[in-house]
Design an enzyme around this catalytic site. Structure first.
Site, PDB file in Angstrom:
ATOM      1  N   ASP A 197      49.876  78.376  62.373  1.00  0.00           N
ATOM      2  CA  ASP A 197      48.722  77.990  61.568  1.00  0.00           C
ATOM      3  C   ASP A 197      47.551  77.545  62.430  1.00  0.00           C
ATOM      4  OD1 ASP A 197      49.556  78.562  59.044  1.00  0.00           O
ATOM      5  OD2 ASP A 197      49.910  76.502  58.413  1.00  0.00           O
ATOM      6  N   HIS A 250      35.053 126.887  50.939  1.00  0.00           N
ATOM      7  CA  HIS A 250      35.753 126.398  52.121  1.00  0.00           C
ATOM      8  C   HIS A 250      36.162 127.575  53.008  1.00  0.00           C
ATOM      9  CE1 HIS A 250      35.993 122.563  50.063  1.00  0.00           C
ATOM     10  NE2 HIS A 250      36.645 122.021  51.081  1.00  0.00           N
ATOM     11  N   GLU A 308      55.210  85.290  53.144  1.00  0.00           N
ATOM     12  CA  GLU A 308      54.030  85.145  53.988  1.00  0.00           C
ATOM     13  C   GLU A 308      54.448  84.638  55.371  1.00  0.00           C
ATOM     14  OE1 GLU A 308      49.835  82.593  54.020  1.00  0.00           O
ATOM     15  OE2 GLU A 308      51.531  81.913  52.825  1.00  0.00           O
ATOM     16  N   HIS A 309      55.177  83.545  55.415  1.00  0.00           N
ATOM     17  CA  HIS A 309      55.718  82.984  56.655  1.00  0.00           C
ATOM     18  C   HIS A 309      57.249  83.039  56.583  1.00  0.00           C
ATOM     19  CE1 HIS A 309      51.924  80.697  55.860  1.00  0.00           C
ATOM     20  NE2 HIS A 309      51.685  81.026  57.118  1.00  0.00           N
ATOM     21  N   HIS A 353      50.291  72.393  50.912  1.00  0.00           N
ATOM     22  CA  HIS A 353      49.076  73.199  50.780  1.00  0.00           C
ATOM     23  C   HIS A 353      48.473  73.067  49.386  1.00  0.00           C
ATOM     24  CE1 HIS A 353      47.893  75.512  54.260  1.00  0.00           C
ATOM     25  NE2 HIS A 353      49.139  75.785  54.549  1.00  0.00           N
ATOM     26  N   GLN A 405      54.436  73.690  54.061  1.00  0.00           N
ATOM     27  CA  GLN A 405      53.854  74.643  53.119  1.00  0.00           C
ATOM     28  C   GLN A 405      53.638  74.011  51.756  1.00  0.00           C
ATOM     29  OE1 GLN A 405      52.670  76.913  55.433  1.00  0.00           O
ATOM     30  NE2 GLN A 405      52.671  78.026  53.524  1.00  0.00           N
TER      31      GLN A 405
END
Length: 430
Positions: free
Chosen positions: A356, A415, A322-323, A258, A255
């Site tokens: 991934d 209505h 996230e992960h 990235h 990670q």
């Protein structure tokens, strides 16, 4: 990496805080570019491609000849790997198809839903420091399964005006309709507003840098829906004393590479794991081509020692990663108590990079704590649910008076009248 041992719960909020950047100037720049693309279309997009990607493009759309050429530039083994990943992603997302069921809520009142694909979707694929052809598979495959009529893809070209061939091959395999050479804010604007050559889409998917994320959020206010708010990539690892430090370090670094704003987070019940992981990170880092990027990301990262596994789970749920990689002896029991995470990887062999690329799950996931409220991209992301209801005279008798009373209580006489007219008509016909 920062090490924190046995923090008090009062400190957790600060520990899980992501890095914050001043985006005021960034948002002004993004708004300016978007406005220009809205008004000048292709001309503006080409101008920004020259300014930011340093390429003078005669046309924006990728030609069939360029796609055919890309086929010959991608090696057989890589092409087979892309096809394998596509099959797994397709199988996983096909299993998510919606099955409608009609429900009679009262005698004569029947309600149901129908799943309808979004007609036009746009996919943004980064192509800068890492051309993410895997993201093409993750975004285009479920779009095709859902039945989206037009799947538009934008990705930045290189300085010779070429798109990475693996991106083009993945786009063909996954069923993309049209591909355009455009990156950054100008690509998001082109898809949100439409230009002379880039079709306007109804929803935009895909990751990107801060400028791309800001552009997506700005266009989502009025012009196109987006998949989710998102930020830099992140991973959290929960580890006990049975964890493999070499594997843990590899997941953290996967990670960290990235981008410089990525974040990695380790929560462990073992002081030895912290020591061993630190040593492994240092050893593996030296061998990485993206070492400098990973080093900067590690500066935003935290290793936390907690008292027991229950505290580890609670801290992870607070962080909402996230992960989430769970390397513990009883990983299934731990996983059962996870409520906030984008995607979870169980056991020492389930590395984050499997998700991934090729396990089949989607890697487009909520970041920055949004896993508390958002799902990752899935088949439903490309669909809308339209509700239907049918009432017979018996149905009017079943719920008519309740509707009248509720409308009257809300002081909405029109209505009430819409129901009252039908009730009287049925009474006259009996």
């Amino acid at each position: 990496m920062k090490i924190i041992r046995y923090p008090e719960r009062s400190e957790w909020k600060e520990i899980v805080e992501r890095p914050h950047l001043d985006v005021s100037t960034l948002n002004e720049t993004v708004a300016s570019v978007l406005a220009d693309v809205r008004h000048r279309g292709d001309e503006a997009v080409k101008g920004y491609e020259l300014k930011f990607d340093h390429v003078d493009l005669p046309t924006l759309e990728v030609t069939p000849e360029e796609i055919e050429e890309a086929e010959g530039l991608v090696g057989r083994e890589l092409k087979e790997a892309i096809e394998l990943a596509h099959r797994n992603i397709k199988a996983f997302h096909e299993a998510q198809r919606f099955r409608s069921k009609k429900v009679e809520t009262q005698p004569g009142v029947t309600c149901w839903q129908k799943s309808v694909a979004i007609e036009k979707v746009g996919l943004y694929i980064p192509g800068g420091t890492a051309p993410l052809f895997s993201t093409v598979l993750m975004l285009a495959t479920p779009a095709r399964i859902a039945g989206c009529g037009e799947i538009v893809l934008c990705t930045p070209p290189d300085r010779q005006g070429r798109v990475n061939p693996a991106i083009l091959v993945a786009a063909r395999i996954a069923g993309v309709s049209k591909i355009f050479k455009a990156g950054g804010v100008q690509a998001i604007g082109a898809m949100a507003y439409g230009t002379e050559t880039v079709p306007k889409v109804y929803k935009i998917f895909g990751p990107g840098n801060q400028y791309v994320m800001a552009a997506k959020q700005q266009v989502s206010l009025h012009d196109a829906a987006i998949d989710m708010p998102a930020g830099p990539s992140e991973v959290c690892v929960i580890a006990d004393d049975t964890a493999n430090a070499e594997f843990v370090a590899a997941d953290l670094l996967s990670q960290a590479e990235h981008g410089v704003d990525s974040q990695v987070f380790l929560i462990t019940t073992s002081n030895k794991v912290i020591d061993d992981v630190q040593k492994e990170v240092g050893r593996q880092l030296d061998a990485l081509p993206r070492k400098e990027i990973a080093q900067q990301a590690l500066a935003n990262s935290v290793l936390v020692l907690v008292s027991d596994i229950r505290e580890a789970i609670a801290l992870s749920n607070t962080y909402a990663p996230e992960h989430l990689v769970i390397q513990t002896e009883d990983y299934e029991k731990v996983a059962a108590r996870i409520v906030n995470a984008g995607s979870v990887f169980l056991g020492k062999y389930a590395c984050e990079s499997a998700g991934d690329y090729a396990s089949g799950t989607n890697h487009t996931l909520p970041t920055h704590g949004y896993a508390t409220a958002y799902s990752g991209v899935n088949l439903d992301s490309y669909c809308r649910k339209i509700t239907f209801q049918h009432l017979t005279p018996e149905g009017i008798r079943s719920i008519g008076r309740a509707v009248e009373l509720m409308a009257e209580a809300e002081q909405l006489e029109a209505h009430k009248n819409a129901m009252s007219l039908r009730m009287r008509a049925i009474d006259r016909n009996e």
